[in-house]
Design a protein around this motif. Structure first.
Motif, PDB file in Angstrom:
ATOM      1  N   TYR A 119      59.210  10.947   0.331  1.00 62.87           N
ATOM      2  CA  TYR A 119      58.093  10.127  -0.116  1.00 62.87           C
ATOM      3  C   TYR A 119      56.999  10.144   0.943  1.00 62.87           C
ATOM      4  O   TYR A 119      57.261  10.344   2.122  1.00 62.87           O
ATOM      5  N   ARG A 120      55.778   9.854   0.463  1.00 66.37           N
ATOM      6  CA  ARG A 120      54.670   9.681   1.389  1.00 66.37           C
ATOM      7  C   ARG A 120      53.808   8.524   0.892  1.00 66.37           C
ATOM      8  O   ARG A 120      53.585   8.383  -0.319  1.00 66.37           O
ATOM      9  N   ARG A 121      53.334   7.730   1.845  1.00 63.99           N
ATOM     10  CA  ARG A 121      52.437   6.612   1.532  1.00 63.99           C
ATOM     11  C   ARG A 121      51.020   7.012   1.901  1.00 63.99           C
ATOM     12  O   ARG A 121      50.741   7.385   3.036  1.00 63.99           O
ATOM     13  N   ASP A 122      50.133   6.942   0.940  1.00 70.31           N
ATOM     14  CA  ASP A 122      48.701   7.168   1.155  1.00 70.31           C
ATOM     15  C   ASP A 122      47.966   5.946   0.629  1.00 70.31           C
ATOM     16  O   ASP A 122      48.218   5.516  -0.511  1.00 70.31           O
ATOM     17  N   ASP A 123      47.061   5.405   1.429  1.00 74.03           N
ATOM     18  CA  ASP A 123      46.266   4.238   1.024  1.00 74.03           C
ATOM     19  C   ASP A 123      47.143   3.120   0.474  1.00 74.03           C
ATOM     20  O   ASP A 123      46.805   2.470  -0.516  1.00 74.03           O
ATOM     21  N   GLY A 124      48.294   2.912   1.094  1.00 70.99           N
ATOM     22  CA  GLY A 124      49.179   1.817   0.723  1.00 70.99           C
ATOM     23  C   GLY A 124      50.067   2.076  -0.477  1.00 70.99           C
ATOM     24  O   GLY A 124      50.811   1.187  -0.879  1.00 70.99           O
ATOM     25  N   GLU A 125      50.012   3.269  -1.067  1.00 71.22           N
ATOM     26  CA  GLU A 125      50.820   3.587  -2.249  1.00 71.22           C
ATOM     27  C   GLU A 125      51.835   4.679  -1.930  1.00 71.22           C
ATOM     28  O   GLU A 125      51.466   5.755  -1.437  1.00 71.22           O
ATOM     29  N   TRP A 126      53.091   4.394  -2.237  1.00 77.17           N
ATOM     30  CA  TRP A 126      54.159   5.380  -2.074  1.00 77.17           C
ATOM     31  C   TRP A 126      54.259   6.218  -3.333  1.00 77.17           C
ATOM     32  O   TRP A 126      54.166   5.703  -4.447  1.00 77.17           O
ATOM     33  N   ARG A 127      54.464   7.537  -3.135  1.00 76.78           N
ATOM     34  CA  ARG A 127      54.692   8.460  -4.251  1.00 76.78           C
ATOM     35  C   ARG A 127      55.737   9.485  -3.818  1.00 76.78           C
ATOM     36  O   ARG A 127      55.993   9.684  -2.636  1.00 76.78           O
ATOM     37  N   PHE A 128      56.292  10.157  -4.817  1.00 72.44           N
ATOM     38  CA  PHE A 128      57.234  11.233  -4.538  1.00 72.44           C
ATOM     39  C   PHE A 128      56.493  12.416  -3.935  1.00 72.44           C
ATOM     40  O   PHE A 128      55.447  12.828  -4.430  1.00 72.44           O
ATOM     41  N   LEU A 129      57.085  12.984  -2.893  1.00 71.79           N
ATOM     42  CA  LEU A 129      56.578  14.207  -2.275  1.00 71.79           C
ATOM     43  C   LEU A 129      57.536  15.364  -2.553  1.00 71.79           C
ATOM     44  O   LEU A 129      57.118  16.510  -2.655  1.00 71.79           O
ATOM     45  N   GLY A 130      58.786  15.064  -2.721  1.00 67.96           N
ATOM     46  CA  GLY A 130      59.793  16.077  -3.047  1.00 67.96           C
ATOM     47  C   GLY A 130      61.050  15.406  -3.553  1.00 67.96           C
ATOM     48  O   GLY A 130      61.387  14.305  -3.105  1.00 67.96           O
ATOM     49  N   ARG A 131      61.720  16.059  -4.495  1.00 67.34           N
ATOM     50  CA  ARG A 131      62.969  15.516  -5.035  1.00 67.34           C
ATOM     51  C   ARG A 131      63.933  16.666  -5.280  1.00 67.34           C
ATOM     52  O   ARG A 131      63.564  17.672  -5.874  1.00 67.34           O
ATOM     53  N   SER A 132      65.146  16.493  -4.827  1.00 68.72           N
ATOM     54  CA  SER A 132      66.229  17.443  -5.103  1.00 68.72           C
ATOM     55  C   SER A 132      67.344  16.645  -5.759  1.00 68.72           C
ATOM     56  O   SER A 132      67.731  15.589  -5.255  1.00 68.72           O
ATOM     57  N   ILE A 133      67.852  17.139  -6.861  1.00 63.48           N
ATOM     58  CA  ILE A 133      68.870  16.421  -7.620  1.00 63.48           C
ATOM     59  C   ILE A 133      70.219  17.108  -7.425  1.00 63.48           C
ATOM     60  O   ILE A 133      70.311  18.334  -7.488  1.00 63.48           O
ATOM     61  N   THR A 134      71.238  16.295  -7.199  1.00 56.94           N
ATOM     62  CA  THR A 134      72.598  16.818  -7.085  1.00 56.94           C
ATOM     63  C   THR A 134      73.490  16.070  -8.070  1.00 56.94           C
ATOM     64  O   THR A 134      73.378  14.850  -8.213  1.00 56.94           O
ATOM     65  N   LEU A 135      74.343  16.805  -8.769  1.00 57.77           N
ATOM     66  CA  LEU A 135      75.251  16.238  -9.763  1.00 57.77           C
ATOM     67  C   LEU A 135      76.587  15.946  -9.102  1.00 57.77           C
ATOM     68  O   LEU A 135      77.198  16.828  -8.496  1.00 57.77           O
ATOM     69  N   ASP A 136      77.064  14.717  -9.225  1.00 55.90           N
ATOM     70  CA  ASP A 136      78.357  14.338  -8.661  1.00 55.90           C
ATOM     71  C   ASP A 136      79.463  14.361  -9.713  1.00 55.90           C
ATOM     72  O   ASP A 136      80.597  14.693  -9.406  1.00 55.90           O
ATOM     73  N   TRP A 137      79.167  13.977 -10.955  1.00 60.59           N
ATOM     74  CA  TRP A 137      80.164  14.005 -12.020  1.00 60.59           C
ATOM     75  C   TRP A 137      79.465  13.992 -13.380  1.00 60.59           C
ATOM     76  O   TRP A 137      78.283  13.650 -13.478  1.00 60.59           O
ATOM     77  N   SER A 138      80.203  14.363 -14.418  1.00 57.17           N
ATOM     78  CA  SER A 138      79.645  14.419 -15.768  1.00 57.17           C
ATOM     79  C   SER A 138      80.760  14.256 -16.793  1.00 57.17           C
ATOM     80  O   SER A 138      81.886  14.702 -16.573  1.00 57.17           O
ATOM     81  N   THR A 139      80.430  13.632 -17.903  1.00 61.60           N
ATOM     82  CA  THR A 139      81.361  13.531 -19.019  1.00 61.60           C
ATOM     83  C   THR A 139      80.576  13.682 -20.323  1.00 61.60           C
ATOM     84  O   THR A 139      79.387  13.359 -20.375  1.00 61.60           O
ATOM     85  N   ARG A 140      81.238  14.185 -21.335  1.00 62.78           N
ATOM     86  CA  ARG A 140      80.609  14.396 -22.634  1.00 62.78           C
ATOM     87  C   ARG A 140      81.576  13.889 -23.696  1.00 62.78           C
ATOM     88  O   ARG A 140      82.785  14.112 -23.612  1.00 62.78           O
ATOM     89  N   ARG A 141      81.027  13.207 -24.696  1.00 59.07           N
ATOM     90  CA  ARG A 141      81.858  12.703 -25.787  1.00 59.07           C
ATOM     91  C   ARG A 141      81.042  12.627 -27.071  1.00 59.07           C
ATOM     92  O   ARG A 141      79.803  12.560 -27.030  1.00 59.07           O
ATOM     93  N   ALA A 142      81.745  12.603 -28.204  1.00 60.53           N
ATOM     94  CA  ALA A 142      81.087  12.458 -29.494  1.00 60.53           C
ATOM     95  C   ALA A 142      80.502  11.054 -29.611  1.00 60.53           C
ATOM     96  O   ALA A 142      81.058  10.092 -29.083  1.00 60.53           O
ATOM     97  N   VAL A 143      79.384  10.937 -30.311  1.00 59.73           N
ATOM     98  CA  VAL A 143      78.770   9.636 -30.551  1.00 59.73           C
ATOM     99  C   VAL A 143      79.570   8.905 -31.631  1.00 59.73           C
ATOM    100  O   VAL A 143      79.927   9.485 -32.650  1.00 59.73           O
ATOM    101  N   ASP A 144      79.849   7.653 -31.394  1.00 59.46           N
ATOM    102  CA  ASP A 144      80.477   6.786 -32.385  1.00 59.46           C
ATOM    103  C   ASP A 144      79.355   5.962 -33.028  1.00 59.46           C
ATOM    104  O   ASP A 144      78.903   4.972 -32.447  1.00 59.46           O
ATOM    105  N   PRO A 145      78.884   6.355 -34.233  1.00 58.53           N
ATOM    106  CA  PRO A 145      77.745   5.656 -34.842  1.00 58.53           C
ATOM    107  C   PRO A 145      78.001   4.163 -35.065  1.00 58.53           C
ATOM    108  O   PRO A 145      77.082   3.353 -34.989  1.00 58.53           O
TER     109      PRO A 145
END
Length: 177
Positions: A119-145
């Motif tokens: 992140y970087r703050r310019d003029d008092g406002e923080w914004r994203f400067l870079g983002r890297s996403i890492t997956l730790d776990w995942s599950t998939r299932r059918a939708v129960d309407p």
């Protein structure tokens, strides 16, 4: 390593960074792409492994197309750790992410991931400067309407876009897109 107490300036920065990462979730889940874009510096860089690598404008197009495949999403910020150095900061943000596909054979994908943010703050406002996403776990299932018609005493379903109840009852949040 112990944890030292933060001064007021650091507490304010941590609060702003927490609000930034939760605004990301709201923007994605409500499909508010104008709000989403406003959270990034122009030179920001987004990395999602083999799915996407690029700048914020390309990321907006990628996210909009990807989200069109889902009837609903919910991105929950569960844990945040921030390190702040003046107008720069880094964060490790733990998230639980829910994605429900469209259609009669719909399925739900639920993941646990972390955003490794800069992140970087310019003029008092923080914004994203870079983002890297890492997956730790995942599950998939059918939708129960039936689960969606028999839960929470008939509460209205959350919806992507401006039809979501939040835009009718939370006037201060506004719509950015």
């Amino acid at each position: 390593m112990g944890i030292r107490e933060a001064d007021l300036e650091e507490l304010a920065a941590r609060d702003a960074l927490r609000r930034l990462v939760t605004a990301y979730s709201r923007a994605v889940d409500r499909r508010d792409f104008k709000l989403l874009r406003s959270l990034y510096h122009d030179e920001a860089f987004e990395e999602h492994g083999d799915m996407f690598v690029g700048g914020p404008d390309e990321y907006m197009a990628f996210v909009e197309k990807a989200l069109s495949n889902y009837a609903a999403t919910a991105h929950y910020v569960v844990n945040t750790s921030f390190e702040i150095d003046g107008d720069r900061a880094e964060g490790e943000v733990y998230k639980i992410n829910y994605h429900r596909k469209h259609g009669p054979d719909a399925h739900e994908v639920i993941t646990g991931s972390r955003s490794l943010d800069r992140y970087r703050r310019d003029d008092g406002e923080w914004r994203f400067l870079g983002r890297s996403i890492t997956l730790d776990w995942s599950t998939r299932r059918a939708v129960d309407p039936d689960a969606y018609s028999d839960f929470a005493a008939g509460s209205p379903l959350g919806r992507p876009g401006s039809d979501d109840l939040s835009y009718r009852v939370l006037a201060l949040f506004g719509r950015h897109g």
